[in-house]
Scaffold this motif. Structure first.
Motif, PDB file in Angstrom:
ATOM      1  N   PRO A  25      40.911   9.157  75.950  1.00  0.00           N
ATOM      2  CA  PRO A  25      40.012   8.581  75.792  1.00  0.00           C
ATOM      3  C   PRO A  25      40.801   8.479  74.189  1.00  0.00           C
ATOM      4  O   PRO A  25      42.268   7.982  74.343  1.00  0.00           O
ATOM      5  N   ALA A  26      40.418   8.192  72.719  1.00  0.00           N
ATOM      6  CA  ALA A  26      40.757   7.024  71.668  1.00  0.00           C
ATOM      7  C   ALA A  26      40.398   8.466  70.303  1.00  0.00           C
ATOM      8  O   ALA A  26      41.939   9.407  70.336  1.00  0.00           O
ATOM      9  N   GLU A  27      39.898   8.109  70.694  1.00  0.00           N
ATOM     10  CA  GLU A  27      39.429   9.121  68.932  1.00  0.00           C
ATOM     11  C   GLU A  27      39.713   9.883  68.720  1.00  0.00           C
ATOM     12  O   GLU A  27      40.246  10.697  68.201  1.00  0.00           O
ATOM     13  N   SER A  28      39.264  11.077  69.780  1.00  0.00           N
ATOM     14  CA  SER A  28      38.878  11.840  70.275  1.00  0.00           C
ATOM     15  C   SER A  28      40.550  13.084  70.061  1.00  0.00           C
ATOM     16  O   SER A  28      40.649  14.215  69.788  1.00  0.00           O
ATOM     17  N   LEU A  29      40.980  12.021  70.830  1.00  0.00           N
ATOM     18  CA  LEU A  29      42.078  12.230  70.576  1.00  0.00           C
ATOM     19  C   LEU A  29      43.450  12.111  69.144  1.00  0.00           C
ATOM     20  O   LEU A  29      44.160  12.965  68.840  1.00  0.00           O
ATOM     21  N   ALA A  30      42.599  11.000  68.767  1.00  0.00           N
ATOM     22  CA  ALA A  30      43.815  11.229  67.247  1.00  0.00           C
ATOM     23  C   ALA A  30      43.415  12.117  66.496  1.00  0.00           C
ATOM     24  O   ALA A  30      43.542  12.650  65.550  1.00  0.00           O
TER      25      ALA A  30
ATOM     26  N   GLU B 282      47.466  13.173  58.568  1.00  0.00           N
ATOM     27  CA  GLU B 282      46.046  12.424  59.340  1.00  0.00           C
ATOM     28  C   GLU B 282      46.170  11.125  59.867  1.00  0.00           C
ATOM     29  O   GLU B 282      45.459  11.052  60.582  1.00  0.00           O
ATOM     30  N   GLY B 283      47.178  10.896  60.482  1.00  0.00           N
ATOM     31  CA  GLY B 283      47.155   8.625  60.797  1.00  0.00           C
ATOM     32  C   GLY B 283      48.281   9.593  62.099  1.00  0.00           C
ATOM     33  O   GLY B 283      49.360   8.875  62.065  1.00  0.00           O
ATOM     34  N   TYR B 284      47.325   8.832  63.223  1.00  0.00           N
ATOM     35  CA  TYR B 284      47.677   9.338  64.075  1.00  0.00           C
ATOM     36  C   TYR B 284      47.414   7.929  65.342  1.00  0.00           C
ATOM     37  O   TYR B 284      46.402   7.870  64.531  1.00  0.00           O
TER      38      TYR B 284
ATOM     39  N   GLY C 202      64.544  13.048  72.298  1.00  0.00           N
ATOM     40  CA  GLY C 202      63.284  13.524  72.493  1.00  0.00           C
ATOM     41  C   GLY C 202      62.885  12.101  71.586  1.00  0.00           C
ATOM     42  O   GLY C 202      64.615  10.577  70.966  1.00  0.00           O
ATOM     43  N   SER C 203      61.876  11.326  70.966  1.00  0.00           N
ATOM     44  CA  SER C 203      61.272  10.509  70.534  1.00  0.00           C
ATOM     45  C   SER C 203      60.441  10.676  69.592  1.00  0.00           C
ATOM     46  O   SER C 203      59.337  11.181  69.969  1.00  0.00           O
ATOM     47  N   PHE C 204      60.604   9.912  68.255  1.00  0.00           N
ATOM     48  CA  PHE C 204      59.982  10.560  67.123  1.00  0.00           C
ATOM     49  C   PHE C 204      58.981   9.396  66.729  1.00  0.00           C
ATOM     50  O   PHE C 204      60.158   7.711  66.282  1.00  0.00           O
ATOM     51  N   ILE C 205      57.889   8.648  67.175  1.00  0.00           N
ATOM     52  CA  ILE C 205      57.506   7.230  67.075  1.00  0.00           C
ATOM     53  C   ILE C 205      56.172   6.640  65.900  1.00  0.00           C
ATOM     54  O   ILE C 205      55.137   7.804  65.656  1.00  0.00           O
ATOM     55  N   ARG C 206      56.599   5.338  65.043  1.00  0.00           N
ATOM     56  CA  ARG C 206      55.323   4.851  64.352  1.00  0.00           C
ATOM     57  C   ARG C 206      54.870   4.119  64.620  1.00  0.00           C
ATOM     58  O   ARG C 206      55.850   3.068  65.284  1.00  0.00           O
ATOM     59  N   GLY C 207      54.039   3.951  64.677  1.00  0.00           N
ATOM     60  CA  GLY C 207      53.352   2.198  64.626  1.00  0.00           C
ATOM     61  C   GLY C 207      51.652   1.429  64.197  1.00  0.00           C
ATOM     62  O   GLY C 207      51.656   2.332  63.101  1.00  0.00           O
TER      63      GLY C 207
ATOM     64  N   GLY D 219      51.469   2.022  56.139  1.00  0.00           N
ATOM     65  CA  GLY D 219      50.312   2.197  56.310  1.00  0.00           C
ATOM     66  C   GLY D 219      50.403   2.410  57.955  1.00  0.00           C
ATOM     67  O   GLY D 219      49.498   2.618  58.614  1.00  0.00           O
ATOM     68  N   ALA D 220      51.867   2.777  58.665  1.00  0.00           N
ATOM     69  CA  ALA D 220      51.690   3.341  60.010  1.00  0.00           C
ATOM     70  C   ALA D 220      51.475   4.577  60.643  1.00  0.00           C
ATOM     71  O   ALA D 220      50.990   5.501  59.357  1.00  0.00           O
ATOM     72  N   ARG D 221      51.145   4.933  61.824  1.00  0.00           N
ATOM     73  CA  ARG D 221      50.459   6.237  62.325  1.00  0.00           C
ATOM     74  C   ARG D 221      51.676   6.710  62.969  1.00  0.00           C
ATOM     75  O   ARG D 221      52.889   6.143  63.824  1.00  0.00           O
ATOM     76  N   PHE D 222      51.195   7.671  63.415  1.00  0.00           N
ATOM     77  CA  PHE D 222      52.301   8.294  64.530  1.00  0.00           C
ATOM     78  C   PHE D 222      51.992   8.751  65.992  1.00  0.00           C
ATOM     79  O   PHE D 222      51.087   8.575  65.433  1.00  0.00           O
ATOM     80  N   THR D 223      53.183   9.192  66.373  1.00  0.00           N
ATOM     81  CA  THR D 223      52.619   8.908  67.572  1.00  0.00           C
ATOM     82  C   THR D 223      53.873  10.114  68.784  1.00  0.00           C
ATOM     83  O   THR D 223      54.721   9.434  67.698  1.00  0.00           O
TER      84      THR D 223
END
Length: 448
Positions: free
Chosen positions: A16-21, A36-38, A418-423, A437-441
């Motif tokens: 899944p893509a949009e549903s997971l974000a 809201e950016g993931y 642990g890891s706190f990731i931006r992309g 404009g980075a988003r989180f994961t």
């Protein structure tokens, strides 16, 4: 392109893509903390790589803590002056005799993966670290059946960094009765508090599950009484500091910080973490490690760690240095001639602020900024060229796009935390930050 076997297996399963974000964006706590950016999937890390990163960060942190003794005869004030702390910051934060305080082993790195491995661009240390709420993303993603099934099938795990923080509080402050619901003040600075307050409220909610009453506030709301510190009428057992050294710019700032710093020094409140620890997170300290002038102070194993983990980094000063290729050069001339391969950063800044990427800066502006920064609290660092990872685009097409990841890997104690990731989907970005404009994961890791 960076892709380990777990990542390839995940992408091969029509994820899944949009549903997971959206799953993350609709989570009330996550939305309050991170917005809201993931990104459209979690990142995956091999367990042995996670262990190795934790070990390398721990060994590097040991070297950083030893810098006053190795380079300045034990005088931490001399180290602070060398990396650009102001006289006011030195007088406010450090002991008059220059002896270092004991500081906790909590840090979050900014790592980028090049073809020959992860490179450390920055190390944020102490208490004001974004990412203690990362487990909320793990929980939100695990509510999606596809992710839950994949994580279970692959035997993946994740780290609860907030749990590690609470455990560190227990170890650092045995005098606090954590069975009696202690009161912890999450103390920020007045200017940044309106922005940070929603995130601190989420952190307070998370700490409630650990039997801790946490109160988000700023330094101007702290009341100093003879028996301790109070916030909103509640006596504070422990202060978790969120304000940073850059907040201390003038006399009014030192007066605002004084109640917390004074009460901690007098033993009337426990402080996590002392402002002094931020010195070891200065980019200037990374420059000292990287500088060939200091090689004689480190053994062969330490030099190998520094050379493999840090990109070439120097304080932006007059004089000659060894260039990345080993040639002896005038530093300013080298900086002006190799704009496309360099970045200038303030020694003390957070969130991608005060960063000038040469490849995104016109030559005239680069020259002006480099000459202006020369001799000030700035470093120059080799450009890192990170590998990208494929992420689903999230438009229903099944396409993927290359994303550059900033791996915010935590050091907790002596290991991986642990890891706190931006992309960001821009391989030429000078820095992966929210401002760009980075988003989180978040991440899951295999068993080591």
């Amino acid at each position: 392109m960076a892709a380990n076997p777990t990542t390839r297996a995940y992408l091969a399963g029509n994820p899944p893509a949009e549903s997971l974000a959206l799953q993350c964006a609709l989570d009330e706590s996550l939305r309050s903390a991170l917005g809201e950016g993931y990104l459209t999937r979690p990142a995956f890390l091999d367990g042995t790589v996670a262990e190795d990163l934790g070990d390398r960060l721990s060994r590097l942190y040991d070297i950083l803590l030893s810098l006053p003794a190795r380079l300045y005869d034990g005088d931490i004030r001399a180290l602070a002056a060398a990396v650009g702390w102001s006289p006011l910051q030195i007088e406010t934060v450090l002991r008059p005799d220059g002896t270092p305080r004991r500081v906790p082993r909590m840090a979050r790195s900014d790592l980028y993966q090049e073809a020959d491995g992860f490179k450390l661009l920055e190390l944020n240390v102490g208490s004001p670290l974004g990412g203690f709420d990362t487990q909320l993303m793990n929980h939100a993603m695990l509510r999606h059946p596809h992710v839950a099934e994949f994580v279970a099938r692959e035997g993946l795990d994740h780290i609860d960094t907030l749990q590690l923080l609470v455990e560190m509080w227990h170890e650092e402050f045995p005098e606090v009765d954590f069975d009696a619901r202690p009161v912890v003040a999450l103390v920020d600075w007045p200017d940044s508090f309106p922005t940070l307050e929603p995130r601190l409220k989420v952190m307070a909610d998370m700490l409630d599950a650990h039997g801790i009453e946490a109160i988000p506030c700023h330094a101007g709301q702290v009341e100093d009484r003879p028996d301790g510190l109070y916030v909103h009428g509640r006596r504070i057992d422990l202060v978790h500091r969120w304000f940073v050294i850059e907040d201390l710019l003038g006399g009014d700032d030192t007066e605002l910080a004084a109640p917390v710093l004074r009460a901690a020094e007098e033993g009337r409140v426990h402080l996590f973490a002392p402002l002094e620890v931020e010195l070891y997170g200065s980019k200037g300290c990374l420059a000292l490690l990287s500088d060939e002038a200091n090689r004689q102070h480190f053994d062969a194993a330490e030099l190998a760690l520094v050379e493999s983990f840090l990109p070439w980094t120097r304080m932006l000063r007059e004089g000659k240095v060894d260039a990345p290729d080993g040639e002896r050069v005038n530093l300013l001339d080298h900086v002006l001639a190799h704009r496309e391969e360099l970045v200038i950063k303030a020694t003390a800044s957070h969130g991608g602020l005060d960063v000038l990427a040469g490849w995104r800066t016109p030559a005239d502006e680069w020259r002006a900024k480099a000459e202006q920064a020369l001799g000030g609290p700035y470093i120059v660092q080799r450009r890192v060229r990170p590998m990208t990872e494929d992420f689903p685009v999230g438009d229903g097409s099944g396409r993927t796009e290359p994303v550059v990841l900033n791996w915010g890997v935590f050091l907790a104690g002596h290991g991986y935390g642990g890891s706190f990731i931006r992309g960001i989907a821009d391989p030429e970005a000078g820095v992966v930050s929210l401002a760009n404009g980075a988003r989180f994961t978040t991440s899951f890791h295999t068993q080591a």
